[in-house]
Design a protein around this motif. Structure first.
Motif, PDB file in Angstrom:
ATOM      1  N   SER A   1       0.821  -1.211   0.104  1.00  0.00           N
ATOM      2  CA  SER A   1       0.263   0.304  -0.067  1.00  0.00           C
ATOM      3  C   SER A   1       0.881   0.953  -0.323  1.00  0.00           C
ATOM      4  O   SER A   1       2.068   1.204   0.369  1.00  0.00           O
ATOM      5  CB  SER A   1      -0.999   0.420   1.012  1.00  0.00           C
ATOM      6  OG  SER A   1      -1.860  -1.663   1.459  1.00  0.00           O
ATOM      7  N   THR A   2      -0.111   2.307  -1.038  1.00  0.00           N
ATOM      8  CA  THR A   2       0.873   3.369  -0.515  1.00  0.00           C
ATOM      9  C   THR A   2       0.738   4.079   0.675  1.00  0.00           C
ATOM     10  O   THR A   2      -0.625   4.476   0.946  1.00  0.00           O
ATOM     11  CB  THR A   2       0.366   4.364  -1.670  1.00  0.00           C
ATOM     12  OG1 THR A   2       0.849   4.214  -3.162  1.00  0.00           O
ATOM     13  CG2 THR A   2       1.303   5.889  -1.305  1.00  0.00           C
ATOM     14  N   ILE A   3       1.356   4.639   1.790  1.00  0.00           N
ATOM     15  CA  ILE A   3       0.570   4.732   3.365  1.00  0.00           C
ATOM     16  C   ILE A   3       1.821   5.431   3.938  1.00  0.00           C
ATOM     17  O   ILE A   3       2.778   5.622   2.928  1.00  0.00           O
ATOM     18  CB  ILE A   3       0.283   4.189   3.893  1.00  0.00           C
ATOM     19  CG1 ILE A   3       1.774   2.562   4.356  1.00  0.00           C
ATOM     20  CG2 ILE A   3      -0.982   3.245   3.433  1.00  0.00           C
ATOM     21  CD1 ILE A   3       1.542   1.602   5.607  1.00  0.00           C
ATOM     22  N   ALA A   4       1.922   6.439   4.936  1.00  0.00           N
ATOM     23  CA  ALA A   4       2.809   6.883   5.183  1.00  0.00           C
ATOM     24  C   ALA A   4       4.200   6.062   5.409  1.00  0.00           C
ATOM     25  O   ALA A   4       3.767   5.159   6.259  1.00  0.00           O
ATOM     26  CB  ALA A   4       2.591   8.004   6.793  1.00  0.00           C
ATOM     27  N   PRO A   5       4.766   6.772   5.368  1.00  0.00           N
ATOM     28  CA  PRO A   5       6.414   6.277   6.087  1.00  0.00           C
ATOM     29  C   PRO A   5       6.522   5.801   7.437  1.00  0.00           C
ATOM     30  O   PRO A   5       6.974   4.836   7.513  1.00  0.00           O
ATOM     31  CB  PRO A   5       7.802   7.052   5.609  1.00  0.00           C
ATOM     32  CG  PRO A   5       7.423   7.484   4.813  1.00  0.00           C
ATOM     33  CD  PRO A   5       5.656   8.088   4.843  1.00  0.00           C
ATOM     34  N   ASP A   6       5.816   6.695   8.624  1.00  0.00           N
ATOM     35  CA  ASP A   6       6.144   6.776   9.635  1.00  0.00           C
ATOM     36  C   ASP A   6       5.014   5.387  10.022  1.00  0.00           C
ATOM     37  O   ASP A   6       4.994   4.396  10.790  1.00  0.00           O
ATOM     38  CB  ASP A   6       5.213   6.916  10.294  1.00  0.00           C
ATOM     39  CG  ASP A   6       6.545   9.163  10.205  1.00  0.00           C
ATOM     40  OD1 ASP A   6       8.033   8.469  10.307  1.00  0.00           O
ATOM     41  OD2 ASP A   6       6.200   9.730  10.926  1.00  0.00           O
ATOM     42  N   ASP A   7       4.123   5.028   9.273  1.00  0.00           N
ATOM     43  CA  ASP A   7       2.957   3.640   9.441  1.00  0.00           C
ATOM     44  C   ASP A   7       3.685   2.775   9.223  1.00  0.00           C
ATOM     45  O   ASP A   7       3.836   1.315  10.251  1.00  0.00           O
ATOM     46  CB  ASP A   7       1.746   4.448   8.989  1.00  0.00           C
ATOM     47  CG  ASP A   7       1.028   4.949   9.268  1.00  0.00           C
ATOM     48  OD1 ASP A   7       0.902   5.206  10.348  1.00  0.00           O
ATOM     49  OD2 ASP A   7      -0.442   5.702   8.559  1.00  0.00           O
TER      50      ASP A   7
ATOM     51  N   GLY B   1      10.612   2.056   0.998  1.00  0.00           N
ATOM     52  CA  GLY B   1      10.002   2.619  -0.497  1.00  0.00           C
ATOM     53  C   GLY B   1       9.136   3.741  -0.275  1.00  0.00           C
ATOM     54  O   GLY B   1       8.692   4.022  -1.638  1.00  0.00           O
ATOM     55  N   ALA B   2       7.877   4.184   1.031  1.00  0.00           N
ATOM     56  CA  ALA B   2       7.087   4.116   0.939  1.00  0.00           C
ATOM     57  C   ALA B   2       7.575   5.621   0.840  1.00  0.00           C
ATOM     58  O   ALA B   2       6.735   6.786  -0.297  1.00  0.00           O
ATOM     59  CB  ALA B   2       6.679   4.396   2.748  1.00  0.00           C
ATOM     60  N   LYS B   3       9.055   6.292   1.288  1.00  0.00           N
ATOM     61  CA  LYS B   3       9.394   7.488   1.339  1.00  0.00           C
ATOM     62  C   LYS B   3       9.483   7.850  -0.362  1.00  0.00           C
ATOM     63  O   LYS B   3       8.450   8.877  -1.366  1.00  0.00           O
ATOM     64  CB  LYS B   3      10.543   7.774   1.652  1.00  0.00           C
ATOM     65  CG  LYS B   3      10.168   8.483   3.205  1.00  0.00           C
ATOM     66  CD  LYS B   3      11.728   8.326   3.787  1.00  0.00           C
ATOM     67  CE  LYS B   3      11.719   8.089   5.134  1.00  0.00           C
ATOM     68  NZ  LYS B   3      12.882   7.762   5.620  1.00  0.00           N
ATOM     69  N   ALA B   4      10.067   6.989  -1.281  1.00  0.00           N
ATOM     70  CA  ALA B   4       9.882   6.998  -3.049  1.00  0.00           C
ATOM     71  C   ALA B   4       8.915   6.741  -3.515  1.00  0.00           C
ATOM     72  O   ALA B   4       8.797   7.899  -4.362  1.00  0.00           O
ATOM     73  CB  ALA B   4      11.353   6.292  -3.178  1.00  0.00           C
TER      74      ALA B   4
ATOM     75  N   ASP C   1       2.760  16.028   3.726  1.00  0.00           N
ATOM     76  CA  ASP C   1       2.970  15.849   5.086  1.00  0.00           C
ATOM     77  C   ASP C   1       4.973  15.523   4.962  1.00  0.00           C
ATOM     78  O   ASP C   1       5.258  16.078   6.074  1.00  0.00           O
ATOM     79  CB  ASP C   1       2.119  14.778   5.555  1.00  0.00           C
ATOM     80  CG  ASP C   1       0.849  14.710   5.807  1.00  0.00           C
ATOM     81  OD1 ASP C   1       0.503  16.535   5.721  1.00  0.00           O
ATOM     82  OD2 ASP C   1       0.356  14.033   6.421  1.00  0.00           O
ATOM     83  N   CYS C   2       5.272  14.488   4.321  1.00  0.00           N
ATOM     84  CA  CYS C   2       6.342  14.507   4.372  1.00  0.00           C
ATOM     85  C   CYS C   2       7.938  15.853   3.890  1.00  0.00           C
ATOM     86  O   CYS C   2       8.208  15.997   4.008  1.00  0.00           O
ATOM     87  CB  CYS C   2       7.110  13.321   2.747  1.00  0.00           C
ATOM     88  SG  CYS C   2       6.641  11.750   3.998  1.00  0.00           S
ATOM     89  N   ALA C   3       7.150  15.920   2.768  1.00  0.00           N
ATOM     90  CA  ALA C   3       8.329  17.162   2.886  1.00  0.00           C
ATOM     91  C   ALA C   3       7.974  18.670   3.761  1.00  0.00           C
ATOM     92  O   ALA C   3       8.901  18.995   4.070  1.00  0.00           O
ATOM     93  CB  ALA C   3       6.903  17.934   0.926  1.00  0.00           C
TER      94      ALA C   3
END
Length: 291
Positions: A94-100, A167-170, A246-248
């Motif tokens: 899934s495409t989710i937040a890296p923290d998750d 991977g989530a960040k990329a 959110d990451c930015a």
């Protein structure tokens, strides 16, 4: 290798059918009867819960829509982590937040599960063909051990880094750019129509010129044909833009164009097209903005 897939929507079902066609023992779980019936007809086993699925397989793949849903199927009262994961793996697609991703990996490790962060891109047709892009974040030895399965699921595969979350960040960087390109394409083709041009001819020009982008070449032809059947729902890319922003903000990186694209997608959803294909941004751009 016995594989379980939780979340058999557009992408997950295509992945399940691809693996079944290759002779893989597949178990699935979804909240909807329709996709489960299709998977069962293809020879997959249907589990009654994530925990039941986890107990029956060697590898669990999650392809649910959000971070909250991922946490629920993995860490909830009837989730994957209730089963002993010794010698077994969870692949988060899934495409989710890296923290998750990081949080889920930590909790799963306490139940002896290994985690591979492996978001996917390319749409249902490529998932069905086993040719979707995969961005991998995890232990190199784990990635190597899963190579035969990963080769059936996706090509190309990119090893982003050694940790879940990489991977989530990329993927969010990719989806931010995809959203900006698609919002810009919607605006450009709405302008072409307003100028009285034949939009399909303009599309031919763009695809052979400097304005070309993969997502415009994929989405705009069906949008111009009035085909908004959801391959990738507008609400999904809207969610992904929010995660990328959110990451930015978390690292102090300005994202001016991302904010503008987010507004276009939010308006698309507000106009009633959240459940349509994300190509519906063209319809939103055709509408006068009265705000």
């Amino acid at each position: 290798m016995r594989v379980g897939i939780i979340g058999i929507g557009n992408m997950g079902l295509a992945m399940a059918l691809n693996l079944r066609e290759r002779g893989v023992d597949v178990t699935v779980r979804d909240l909807r009867d329709g996709p489960e019936r299709i998977a069962r007809t293809a020879g997959a086993t249907v589990a009654a819960s994530p925990a039941e699925l986890a107990a029956a397989v060697d590898v669990v793949i999650t392809v649910v829509g959000t971070g909250a849903e991922t946490r629920e199927v993995l860490l909830g009262a009837d989730g994957v982590a209730t089963a002993d994961g010794a010698g077994r793996v969870v692949i988060i697609c899934s495409t989710i937040a890296p923290d998750d991703v990081i949080a889920c990996a930590g909790h799963l490790a306490r139940a002896s599960w290994q985690t591979l962060d492996a978001p996917i891109s390319g749409g249902p047709a490529r998932a069905r063909a086993g040719s979707m892009s995969m961005m991998l974040g995890g232990d190199p030895a784990l990635i190597a051990s899963l190579a035969p399965l990963l080769a059936m699921l996706g090509e190309p595969r990119f090893v982003i880094g050694p940790h879940p979350g990489d991977g989530a960040k990329a993927k969010l960087v990719n989806n931010l750019l995809a959203a900006v390109n698609l919002a810009a394409a919607g605006e450009a083709f709405a302008l072409a129509e307003r100028l009285g041009l034949d939009a399909k001819t303009v599309l031919d020009v763009v695809c052979a010129s400097s304005g070309q982008s993969w997502i415009a070449a994929d989405r705009i032809p069906r949008a111009l044909a009035g085909d908004f059947a959801p391959r990738a729902h507008a609400r999904i890319l809207t969610k992904d833009i929010g995660l990328a922003l959110d990451c930015a903000r978390g690292v102090g990186q300005p994202a001016t164009l991302g904010v503008a694209a987010q507004a276009v997608f939010a308006r698309t959803c507000a106009l009633g097209w959240a459940e349509e294909d994300d190509a519906a941004v063209l319809k939103a751009c055709r509408q006068p903005d009265t705000t």
